[in-house]
Design an enzyme around this catalytic site. Structure first.
Site, PDB file in Angstrom:
ATOM      1  N   VAL A 142       0.823  -1.203   0.000  1.00 54.91           N
ATOM      2  CA  VAL A 142       0.000   0.000   0.000  1.00 54.91           C
ATOM      3  C   VAL A 142       0.861   1.258   0.000  1.00 54.91           C
ATOM      4  CG1 VAL A 142      -0.241   0.172   2.528  1.00 54.91           C
ATOM      5  CG2 VAL A 142      -2.072   1.035   1.071  1.00 54.91           C
ATOM      6  N   CYS A 143       0.354   2.308  -0.655  1.00 58.60           N
ATOM      7  CA  CYS A 143       0.985   3.630  -0.604  1.00 58.60           C
ATOM      8  C   CYS A 143      -0.129   4.653  -0.420  1.00 58.60           C
ATOM      9  CB  CYS A 143       1.826   3.896  -1.856  1.00 58.60           C
ATOM     10  SG  CYS A 143       0.870   4.019  -3.386  1.00 58.60           S
ATOM     11  N   HIS A 144       0.037   5.852  -0.922  1.00 61.92           N
ATOM     12  CA  HIS A 144      -0.990   6.877  -0.744  1.00 61.92           C
ATOM     13  C   HIS A 144      -2.202   6.611  -1.641  1.00 61.92           C
ATOM     14  CE1 HIS A 144      -2.920  10.669   0.094  1.00 61.92           C
ATOM     15  NE2 HIS A 144      -2.955  10.919  -1.201  1.00 61.92           N
TER      16      HIS A 144
ATOM     17  N   GLY B 178      -1.832   4.367  -4.796  1.00 59.83           N
ATOM     18  CA  GLY B 178      -1.701   3.154  -5.592  1.00 59.83           C
ATOM     19  C   GLY B 178      -0.576   3.127  -6.602  1.00 59.83           C
TER      20      GLY B 178
ATOM     21  N   MET C  86      -3.895   4.260   0.741  1.00 64.15           N
ATOM     22  CA  MET C  86      -4.400   4.736   2.027  1.00 64.15           C
ATOM     23  C   MET C  86      -5.519   5.764   1.850  1.00 64.15           C
ATOM     24  SD  MET C  86      -3.064   2.904   4.338  1.00 64.15           S
ATOM     25  CE  MET C  86      -3.619   3.786   5.799  1.00 64.15           C
TER      26      MET C  86
END
Length: 118
Positions: free
Chosen positions: A68-70, A72, A96
């Site tokens: 996961v990141c901010h 995608g 996220m």
């Protein structure tokens, strides 16, 4: 590392990711320190994309990894890299941002800050 078509990389919705996490799957957050400190999913492993290549051996090899990141983009790149290393990595679509939007739990823990931060 191959830069194959991103549609070949597996992804899951945040809802599916939340379900899998309750079943013991590992969540890896590849955002940077300031983003992590601002809030992350409980139980996630913090491994910034900028350090992923040098720290990949810190990840468990015997379990599915949800990345996961901010939003995608970085997690998609990380997923491709990790799959090329033979790990069972899956992108969390929407990151996220989507996690927060569906009411996913967020924890703030500034104790994770690196001693050698810039």
């Amino acid at each position: 590392m191959s830069t194959s078509d991103s549609t070949e990389l597996p992804g899951v919705s945040v809802e599916e990711a939340m379900k899998e996490l309750s079943e013991g799957v590992v969540l890896v957050d590849v955002r940077e320190q300031d983003e992590w400190d601002a809030g992350h999913a409980p139980g996630a492993i913090f491994l910034p994309l900028s350090a992923l290549q040098e720290r990949v051996t810190e990840l468990p090899v015997d379990t599915r990894l949800l990345i996961v990141c901010h939003s995608g983009g970085r997690s998609l790149r990380a997923t491709g890299f990790l799959r090329a290393q033979g790990l069972d990595a899956v992108n969390v679509e929407g990151g996220m941002s989507a996690w927060s939007a569906v009411g996913g739990q967020i924890v703030v823990d500034s104790h994770t800050a690196n001693a050698d931060e810039d």
